[in-house]
Design a protein around this motif. Structure first.
Motif, PDB file in Angstrom:
ATOM      1  N   GLY A  84       0.941  -1.192  -0.020  1.00  0.00           N
ATOM      2  CA  GLY A  84       0.061   0.011  -0.072  1.00  0.00           C
ATOM      3  C   GLY A  84       0.993   1.388   0.029  1.00  0.00           C
ATOM      4  O   GLY A  84       1.959   1.267   0.183  1.00  0.00           O
ATOM      5  N   THR A  85       0.149   2.347   0.147  1.00  0.00           N
ATOM      6  CA  THR A  85       0.683   3.479  -0.068  1.00  0.00           C
ATOM      7  C   THR A  85       0.328   4.366   1.340  1.00  0.00           C
ATOM      8  O   THR A  85      -0.754   4.298   1.873  1.00  0.00           O
ATOM      9  CB  THR A  85       0.190   4.521  -1.220  1.00  0.00           C
ATOM     10  OG1 THR A  85       0.433   3.684  -2.411  1.00  0.00           O
ATOM     11  CG2 THR A  85       0.779   5.876  -1.300  1.00  0.00           C
ATOM     12  N   TRP A  86       1.307   5.121   1.860  1.00  0.00           N
ATOM     13  CA  TRP A  86       1.276   5.746   3.049  1.00  0.00           C
ATOM     14  C   TRP A  86       1.448   7.214   2.861  1.00  0.00           C
ATOM     15  O   TRP A  86       2.445   7.735   2.288  1.00  0.00           O
ATOM     16  CB  TRP A  86       2.291   5.172   4.223  1.00  0.00           C
ATOM     17  CG  TRP A  86       1.972   3.830   4.325  1.00  0.00           C
ATOM     18  CD1 TRP A  86       2.544   2.896   3.657  1.00  0.00           C
ATOM     19  CD2 TRP A  86       1.374   3.431   5.604  1.00  0.00           C
ATOM     20  NE1 TRP A  86       2.300   1.623   4.319  1.00  0.00           N
ATOM     21  CE2 TRP A  86       1.423   1.949   5.356  1.00  0.00           C
ATOM     22  CE3 TRP A  86       0.662   3.898   6.695  1.00  0.00           C
ATOM     23  CZ2 TRP A  86       0.945   1.103   5.947  1.00  0.00           C
ATOM     24  CZ3 TRP A  86       0.157   2.979   7.617  1.00  0.00           C
ATOM     25  CH2 TRP A  86       0.229   1.594   7.416  1.00  0.00           C
ATOM     26  N   PHE A  87       0.527   8.248   3.298  1.00  0.00           N
ATOM     27  CA  PHE A  87       0.867   9.546   3.415  1.00  0.00           C
ATOM     28  C   PHE A  87       0.018  10.054   4.587  1.00  0.00           C
ATOM     29  O   PHE A  87      -0.948   9.656   4.952  1.00  0.00           O
ATOM     30  CB  PHE A  87       0.446  10.163   1.883  1.00  0.00           C
ATOM     31  CG  PHE A  87      -0.961   9.778   1.509  1.00  0.00           C
ATOM     32  CD1 PHE A  87      -1.830  10.611   1.654  1.00  0.00           C
ATOM     33  CD2 PHE A  87      -1.274   8.556   0.928  1.00  0.00           C
ATOM     34  CE1 PHE A  87      -3.044  10.333   1.350  1.00  0.00           C
ATOM     35  CE2 PHE A  87      -2.369   8.420   0.275  1.00  0.00           C
ATOM     36  CZ  PHE A  87      -3.376   9.324   0.406  1.00  0.00           C
ATOM     37  N   SER A  88       0.449  11.256   4.788  1.00  0.00           N
ATOM     38  CA  SER A  88      -0.075  12.143   5.928  1.00  0.00           C
ATOM     39  C   SER A  88      -1.423  13.047   5.349  1.00  0.00           C
ATOM     40  O   SER A  88      -1.264  13.485   4.381  1.00  0.00           O
ATOM     41  CB  SER A  88       0.700  13.251   6.687  1.00  0.00           C
ATOM     42  OG  SER A  88       0.258  13.912   7.386  1.00  0.00           O
ATOM     43  N   ILE A  89      -2.493  12.840   5.967  1.00  0.00           N
ATOM     44  CA  ILE A  89      -3.566  13.801   5.385  1.00  0.00           C
ATOM     45  C   ILE A  89      -4.152  14.247   6.739  1.00  0.00           C
ATOM     46  O   ILE A  89      -3.998  14.015   7.868  1.00  0.00           O
ATOM     47  CB  ILE A  89      -4.871  12.903   4.874  1.00  0.00           C
ATOM     48  CG1 ILE A  89      -5.135  11.760   5.818  1.00  0.00           C
ATOM     49  CG2 ILE A  89      -4.446  12.396   3.466  1.00  0.00           C
ATOM     50  CD1 ILE A  89      -6.607  11.010   5.172  1.00  0.00           C
ATOM     51  N   ALA A  90      -4.744  15.529   6.439  1.00  0.00           N
ATOM     52  CA  ALA A  90      -5.665  16.347   7.559  1.00  0.00           C
ATOM     53  C   ALA A  90      -4.645  16.714   8.962  1.00  0.00           C
ATOM     54  O   ALA A  90      -5.044  16.348   9.834  1.00  0.00           O
ATOM     55  CB  ALA A  90      -6.703  15.286   8.084  1.00  0.00           C
ATOM     56  N   SER A  91      -3.580  17.098   8.545  1.00  0.00           N
ATOM     57  CA  SER A  91      -2.495  17.622   9.507  1.00  0.00           C
ATOM     58  C   SER A  91      -3.350  18.586  10.348  1.00  0.00           C
ATOM     59  O   SER A  91      -3.989  19.325   9.831  1.00  0.00           O
ATOM     60  CB  SER A  91      -1.368  18.089   9.082  1.00  0.00           C
ATOM     61  OG  SER A  91      -0.727  17.088   8.293  1.00  0.00           O
ATOM     62  N   GLU A  92      -2.836  18.232  11.617  1.00  0.00           N
ATOM     63  CA  GLU A  92      -3.672  19.500  12.712  1.00  0.00           C
ATOM     64  C   GLU A  92      -2.417  20.016  13.600  1.00  0.00           C
ATOM     65  O   GLU A  92      -1.644  19.091  14.139  1.00  0.00           O
ATOM     66  CB  GLU A  92      -4.448  18.841  13.451  1.00  0.00           C
ATOM     67  CG  GLU A  92      -5.342  19.716  14.650  1.00  0.00           C
ATOM     68  CD  GLU A  92      -6.187  20.857  13.777  1.00  0.00           C
ATOM     69  OE1 GLU A  92      -6.297  21.543  14.412  1.00  0.00           O
ATOM     70  OE2 GLU A  92      -6.732  20.229  12.771  1.00  0.00           O
ATOM     71  N   PHE A  93      -2.217  21.027  13.918  1.00  0.00           N
ATOM     72  CA  PHE A  93      -1.212  21.861  14.371  1.00  0.00           C
ATOM     73  C   PHE A  93      -1.595  22.388  15.854  1.00  0.00           C
ATOM     74  O   PHE A  93      -2.899  22.497  16.158  1.00  0.00           O
ATOM     75  CB  PHE A  93      -0.807  22.964  13.688  1.00  0.00           C
ATOM     76  CG  PHE A  93      -0.162  22.954  12.244  1.00  0.00           C
ATOM     77  CD1 PHE A  93       1.192  22.492  12.052  1.00  0.00           C
ATOM     78  CD2 PHE A  93      -0.945  23.077  11.253  1.00  0.00           C
ATOM     79  CE1 PHE A  93       1.598  22.208  10.917  1.00  0.00           C
ATOM     80  CE2 PHE A  93      -0.439  22.849   9.905  1.00  0.00           C
ATOM     81  CZ  PHE A  93       0.644  22.451   9.724  1.00  0.00           C
ATOM     82  N   ILE A  94      -0.489  22.205  16.605  1.00  0.00           N
ATOM     83  CA  ILE A  94      -0.861  22.659  17.902  1.00  0.00           C
ATOM     84  C   ILE A  94      -1.217  24.118  18.120  1.00  0.00           C
ATOM     85  O   ILE A  94      -0.312  25.034  17.480  1.00  0.00           O
ATOM     86  CB  ILE A  94       0.367  22.215  18.715  1.00  0.00           C
ATOM     87  CG1 ILE A  94       0.475  20.953  19.008  1.00  0.00           C
ATOM     88  CG2 ILE A  94       0.164  22.823  20.344  1.00  0.00           C
ATOM     89  CD1 ILE A  94       2.105  20.268  19.693  1.00  0.00           C
TER      90      ILE A  94
END
Length: 88
Positions: free
Chosen positions: A2-12
């Motif tokens: 599969g493929t892995w990637f970051s989605i919907a990053s949320e910042f402090i």
């Protein structure tokens, strides 16, 4: 695999230095989870996180939303979570 990637990053978010309680990674996770749930309703999601997120609230939330959470914690640092994961 599969493929892995970051989605919907949320910042402090600490908008000023005069806050009573600072924002933290776990609060950012709770905000991100709401975005993921509403934006990607049918997408199978696997959360990859470190032991900071190994708490009952995060596990319950992910279970409720059918999100996978592969977890590895050291028994001496997180005895309760280590026991829970070992029973799975």
């Amino acid at each position: 695999m599969g493929t892995w990637f970051s989605i919907a990053s949320e910042f402090i978010e600490n908008e000023s230095e005069d806050v009573e309680k600072q924002d933290c990674e776990r609060n950012a996770f709770y905000r991100m989870e709401k975005k993921l749930k509403s934006t990607f309703k049918r997408l199978p999601i696997c959360i990859i996180a470190d032991s900071l997120y190994a708490c009952e609230n995060v596990f319950q939330l992910c279970d409720r939303n059918k999100m996978e959470v592969p977890t590895s914690v050291q028994g001496r640092k997180h005895p309760t979570n280590h026991e829970r994961i070992s029973e799975s």
